[in-house]
Scaffold this motif. Structure first.
Motif, short mmCIF file in Angstrom:
data_model
loop_
_atom_site.label_atom_id
_atom_site.label_comp_id
_atom_site.label_asym_id
_atom_site.label_seq_id
_atom_site.Cartn_x
_atom_site.Cartn_y
_atom_site.Cartn_z
N ARG A 1 41.66 103.05 60.01
CA ARG A 1 42.85 103.52 60.72
C ARG A 1 44.07 103.54 59.77
O ARG A 1 44.93 104.44 59.87
CB ARG A 1 43.15 102.62 61.92
CG ARG A 1 42.14 102.71 63.05
CD ARG A 1 41.97 104.13 63.56
NE ARG A 1 41.17 104.16 64.80
CZ ARG A 1 40.62 105.26 65.29
NH1 ARG A 1 40.75 106.42 64.64
NH2 ARG A 1 39.93 105.23 66.40
N LEU A 2 44.13 102.59 58.87
CA LEU A 2 45.22 102.56 57.89
C LEU A 2 45.17 103.78 56.98
O LEU A 2 46.20 104.40 56.69
CB LEU A 2 45.13 101.26 57.07
CG LEU A 2 46.19 101.06 55.99
CD1 LEU A 2 47.60 101.09 56.57
CD2 LEU A 2 45.94 99.73 55.27
N LEU B 1 46.41 106.76 58.93
CA LEU B 1 47.86 106.77 59.02
C LEU B 1 48.52 107.18 57.70
O LEU B 1 49.66 107.66 57.68
CB LEU B 1 48.37 105.38 59.45
CG LEU B 1 48.03 104.95 60.88
CD1 LEU B 1 48.44 103.51 61.12
CD2 LEU B 1 48.70 105.86 61.90
N SER B 2 47.77 106.97 56.60
CA SER B 2 48.29 107.35 55.28
C SER B 2 48.02 108.81 54.94
O SER B 2 48.34 109.26 53.84
CB SER B 2 47.66 106.44 54.22
OG SER B 2 47.98 105.08 54.47
N ILE C 1 45.00 100.46 65.81
CA ILE C 1 46.02 101.31 65.21
C ILE C 1 47.32 100.53 65.03
O ILE C 1 48.01 100.66 64.02
CB ILE C 1 46.25 102.57 66.07
CG1 ILE C 1 44.96 103.40 66.14
CG2 ILE C 1 47.40 103.42 65.53
CD1 ILE C 1 45.03 104.59 67.07
N ASP C 2 47.64 99.69 66.04
CA ASP C 2 48.86 98.87 65.95
C ASP C 2 48.79 97.92 64.76
O ASP C 2 49.79 97.74 64.03
CB ASP C 2 49.05 98.07 67.23
CG ASP C 2 49.36 98.95 68.44
OD1 ASP C 2 49.84 100.07 68.22
OD2 ASP C 2 49.10 98.51 69.58
N ALA D 1 47.01 98.40 62.06
CA ALA D 1 47.09 99.23 60.85
C ALA D 1 48.54 99.59 60.55
O ALA D 1 48.96 99.60 59.37
CB ALA D 1 46.25 100.49 61.03
N ARG D 2 49.33 99.86 61.60
CA ARG D 2 50.74 100.19 61.39
C ARG D 2 51.51 99.01 60.78
O ARG D 2 52.45 99.20 60.01
CB ARG D 2 51.38 100.58 62.72
CG ARG D 2 51.01 101.98 63.20
CD ARG D 2 51.99 102.48 64.24
NE ARG D 2 51.62 103.82 64.70
CZ ARG D 2 51.00 104.06 65.85
NH1 ARG D 2 50.68 103.06 66.65
NH2 ARG D 2 50.70 105.30 66.19
N GLU D 3 51.10 97.79 61.18
CA GLU D 3 51.75 96.60 60.63
C GLU D 3 51.51 96.49 59.12
O GLU D 3 52.30 95.88 58.40
CB GLU D 3 51.24 95.34 61.32
CG GLU D 3 51.62 95.22 62.79
CD GLU D 3 51.04 93.98 63.44
OE1 GLU D 3 50.53 93.10 62.70
OE2 GLU D 3 51.09 93.87 64.68
N ILE E 1 50.91 99.22 56.99
CA ILE E 1 51.10 100.45 56.22
C ILE E 1 52.16 100.32 55.12
O ILE E 1 52.05 100.95 54.07
CB ILE E 1 51.43 101.63 57.17
CG1 ILE E 1 51.23 102.94 56.44
CG2 ILE E 1 52.83 101.49 57.74
CD1 ILE E 1 51.18 104.15 57.35
N ASP E 2 53.15 99.49 55.34
CA ASP E 2 54.21 99.33 54.33
C ASP E 2 54.06 98.08 53.48
O ASP E 2 54.94 97.78 52.67
CB ASP E 2 55.59 99.32 55.01
CG ASP E 2 55.92 100.67 55.64
OD1 ASP E 2 55.53 101.69 55.04
OD2 ASP E 2 56.56 100.69 56.70
N CYS F 1 42.05 93.71 55.11
CA CYS F 1 42.24 94.03 56.53
C CYS F 1 41.47 93.08 57.43
O CYS F 1 41.93 92.74 58.54
CB CYS F 1 41.82 95.48 56.80
SG CYS F 1 42.93 96.72 56.09
#
Length: 307
Positions: A195-196, A199-200, A217-218, A220-222, A224-225, A241
């Protein structure tokens, strides 16, 4: 203050013995031969709160039908209870089947007991408290997602059981066994990693046997940065992960249980157990005692030796 359930049982026993002596004219020697207990807890709620099968036990001795004996017992007890300290406790007495006599507590009495419990009175604890340790392991859901309604039920039952055992004097320890390694944990890590990557901006297929929930997904969003997720090969990303996912989901599970009012004394990690060497040591001990054997490529415990 209401009389205790134990006192109710004692008073009913006394009335039954008086019935045997005064109405049936049985001597103490004959009474002592009647199989105990005189009172029992029915298996079904429809049969009252307490019941007695005395009529069935006396039928052969007296050469009378159980129904005839139970009729006499029921009539006697109704008269005696109405003039005793049990009049506000026993709401109804009836006869079921071939001779079961059932007693029903009044709603007022049951509510008064609940008030005693809520007020924190040590009402039902035995005088002699057992000095035993008890480990209650419950919920123990894999840290691969939020808790479900079924886990909530397990939490309620396990915590209630722990509270009851503690009230009875046992030294209770509540344990959550944390299955934090193995195939499902690996799938969790790969689910977050995939999922990461999505998102990329990558266009990659997502396996059907992976975790499909939006919480993946939530998570993965945490990530991403986070710099830790950059410049990693797929295996390193999956491992990172996996560790992050277990840690964060465990935090969510702990918060959900805390909000539910359930706290654990220990969170026992399967991963730490595997790394401790205790499993190998235990297997070696059992092998030395001849209690395990190998067959079909697996190690078996010889449990049939114990019955």
């Amino acid at each position: 203050m209401p009389i205790s359930a134990h006192t109710v049982e004692v008073l009913l026993n006394q009335l039954i013995v008086r019935f045997l002596r005064d109405k049936l004219k049985l001597q103490d020697e004959a009474i002592s031969q009647i199989k105990s207990p005189l009172l029992e807890f029915p298996k079904e709620a429809s049969f009252g709160d307490i019941s007695t099968t005395l009529a069935l036990k006396l039928s052969a001795l007296l050469r009378r039908s159980p129904r005839d004996i139970s009729d006499g017992l029921c009539t006697y007890l109704k008269e005696e209870i109405s003039a005793s300290g049990l009049k506000d406790t026993i709401e109804k007495i009836d006869i079921a089947g071939g001779g079961f006599v059932n007693f029903y507590f009044s709603k007022e009495y049951l509510c008064s007991l609940l008030k005693e419990i809520v007020n924190g009175k040590n009402y039902f604890a035995p005088l002699d408290k057992p000095e035993k340790k008890v480990l209650v392991e419950f919920v123990s859901a894999n840290p691969t997602g939020p808790l479900s309604v079924a886990h909530g039920r397990q939490a309620a039952v396990g915590d209630s059981l722990s509270n009851i055992l503690k009230a009875l004097g046992f030294d209770v320890s509540r344990e959550y066994y944390l299955n934090d390694e193995g195939n499902q944990i690996n799938i969790l890590g790969n689910s977050i990693a995939l999922r990461l990557r999505e998102l990329s901006g990558e266009n990659i297929p997502f396996p059907e046997d992976h975790y499909q929930g939006g919480y993946i997904i939530d998570l993965a969003r945490e990530l991403i940065d986070k710099p830790q997720t950059r410049s990693k090969n797929p295996e390193e990303l999956k491992e990172y992960c996996r560790e992050y996912g277990v840690k964060r989901i465990l935090e969510i599970i702990k918060k959900e249980l805390e909000d539910f009012g359930v706290k654990f004394d220990s969170w026992y990690s399967q991963k730490s157990l595997g790394a401790s060497g205790k499993i190998e040591k235990s297997i070696a001990f059992l092998k030395e005692k001849g209690l395990i054997y190998e067959r079909e490529g697996a190690v078996w415990f010889a449990s049939t030796r114990f019955g």
